[in-house]
Enzyme design. Structure first.
Site: not given
Length: 183
Positions: A35, A100
């Site tokens: 990222h 999650k």
């Protein structure tokens, strides 16, 4: 509900926190190191290794594939580690994220403002999830090992809508319901 990538606005508009989905098509993987590199490319005005428009990124660092398998265990990574990067990718056209755990307010606002969706994959079900991954190939940042960006072909990948574009958060809903039932 069944979804096929790339996602469109009308796909996202139908989804509500708590819905279960099965995703088919192409999804991409990336964790925090990847990222950071993607955001650097965006800031430099350079092309990303894939076009994020309508796509889903799964926050996963899969284990190596066993012979004859597309991938090893592929359980979700904690999503808040990607929160500093997610809004810029959403602005670039990303339509979905799978991981999650809860997201910060900036990510949740970006989800609402750009008609995006955040799904959770069930932690602890990594081997089961891997069965829905039919193909996997590294497309960028091979030097990151399990955190390299992969293009994966999935069929009926199971996920649960956590944050919808209407501002709902399944974690908050569940907590409120639990507190009401236990008074």
């Amino acid at each position: 509900m069944k979804l096929t990538t790339p996602l469109k606005d009308h796909d996202i508009e139908k989804l509500k926190a708590g819905d279960t989905v099965k995703i088919s098509g192409i999804i991409y993987t990336a964790r925090d190191a990847a990222h950071a590199r993607l955001i650097k490319l965006l800031e430099e005005g350079k092309d990303l290794p894939f076009d994020p428009k309508g796509q889903i990124i799964y926050y996963v660092g899969p284990t190596p594939a066993k012979p004859g398998k597309a991938i090893g265990s592929a359980g979700p990574t904690t999503s808040y580690r990607m929160d500093p990067y997610a809004p810029k990718l959403i602005e670039a056209g990303l339509k979905g994220m799978i991981g999650k755990g809860a997201r910060n307010q900036e990510v949740r606002d970006s989800i609402i403002n750009h008609k995006t969706i955040y799904f959770a994959a069930v932690g602890g079900a990594a081997a089961l999830i891997a069965q829905s991954i039919k193909k996997s190939e590294v497309i960028a940042y091979d030097d990151l090992g399990s955190e390299a960006i992969r293009k994966m072909e999935v069929v009926d990948f199971p996920a649960i809508v956590i944050n919808d574009l209407y501002g709902n958060d399944l974690y908050e809903i569940g907590q409120k319901e639990y507190n009401c039932e236990n008074k």
